[in-house]
Design an enzyme around this catalytic site. Sequence first.
Site, PDB file in Angstrom:
ATOM      1  N   ASP A   1      39.030 -32.754  15.409  1.00 16.07           N
ATOM      2  CA  ASP A   1      37.763 -33.108  14.744  1.00 16.07           C
ATOM      3  C   ASP A   1      37.996 -33.777  13.396  1.00 16.07           C
ATOM      4  O   ASP A   1      37.057 -34.290  12.787  1.00 16.07           O
ATOM      5  CB  ASP A   1      36.901 -31.852  14.568  1.00 16.07           C
TER       6      ASP A   1
ATOM      7  N   SER B   1      28.891 -34.472  13.005  1.00 15.46           N
ATOM      8  CA  SER B   1      29.295 -34.548  14.410  1.00 15.46           C
ATOM      9  C   SER B   1      28.151 -34.057  15.294  1.00 15.46           C
ATOM     10  O   SER B   1      27.535 -33.021  15.017  1.00 15.46           O
ATOM     11  CB  SER B   1      30.534 -33.688  14.659  1.00 15.46           C
TER      12      SER B   1
ATOM     13  N   GLN C   1      33.955 -38.569  20.644  1.00 12.87           N
ATOM     14  CA  GLN C   1      32.955 -37.920  19.802  1.00 12.87           C
ATOM     15  C   GLN C   1      31.881 -38.910  19.403  1.00 12.87           C
ATOM     16  O   GLN C   1      32.150 -40.103  19.208  1.00 12.87           O
ATOM     17  CB  GLN C   1      33.615 -37.344  18.546  1.00 12.87           C
TER      18      GLN C   1
END
Length: 299
Positions: free
Chosen positions: A203, A227, A277
């Site tokens: 991440d 996110s 993502q």
Amino acid sequence: MHPVLQDLIGLLGLERIEDNIFRGDSRDIGSPQVFGGQVVGQALSAAQRTVDRRVAHSLHAYFLRRGDVHAPIIYEVDRARDGGSFSNRRVVAIQHGRPILNMAASFQNPEQGLEHQFQKPDVPGPDGLKDLTDVAKDMLEHIPSKMRRFLTHKRPFEFRHVEPVSFTKAEKLPPQKHVWIRAVDKLPDDPVLHQNLLTYVSDYELVGTSTLPHGLSFNRGNVIMASLDHTLWFHHEIRMDEWLLYAMDSPSSSAARGFARGQFFTEDGRLVASTAQEGLMRVIDPDRVRAQSRPGSQQ
């Protein structure tokens, strides 16, 4: 083992409350909310604790709410299916009585099959590149305090950027970057642990790749990023205490969302994991926001 890495391993370990219910703590790393990689890593850890011998090959997660670093997180696991070769688990992360993340993960009995992969990008290796912490030292006085805290926080991983890093210039760049990543110390020979650590670190940096073509200046305080989801596929066994090249690109941004994808390669070129993502990428007018927040302003 280095204390900060040992702390992260403990953070991902979780406390078992019931057969399918686990509790995890959080760490404040300088971001406005709980780091998304922590929540996904803990959710995977919870799911893994309900599966015997099978290995995670993919996960798909949605971030629903910001996590509170000052409160524990409860992880509820639904043992959706155990088939002949695959097992599926659904995990809900709960804080203050509300879900902050939904995740599905799939596990497989190890087996052999056909193989092919993309080639590793032709970029310089990690030797001779500066760690992100060393790069930040040269710019600290020009970086906002919140970002300065994030950059100078002690980390369980080394980050060595191939491309030059600037936290102060609003420069338009191609939507791609390459970062060498490695744990700061030797790790046990536990494949599950290495998967959890890769999930955590995947991440970092990823959705920010979507901002590169737009020359955004984070010093102005007019960029909102968060996110929205996170997907990860494991192709081969991983070692997080050996250098991995995180190759990221962003094919598209639209509708205040940026889409980015990444691939993890070993130094000798093996593709061990892939990720994708989408994140909120909203540019606002800070002067207008301040004006609307004054007493008597029109909302």
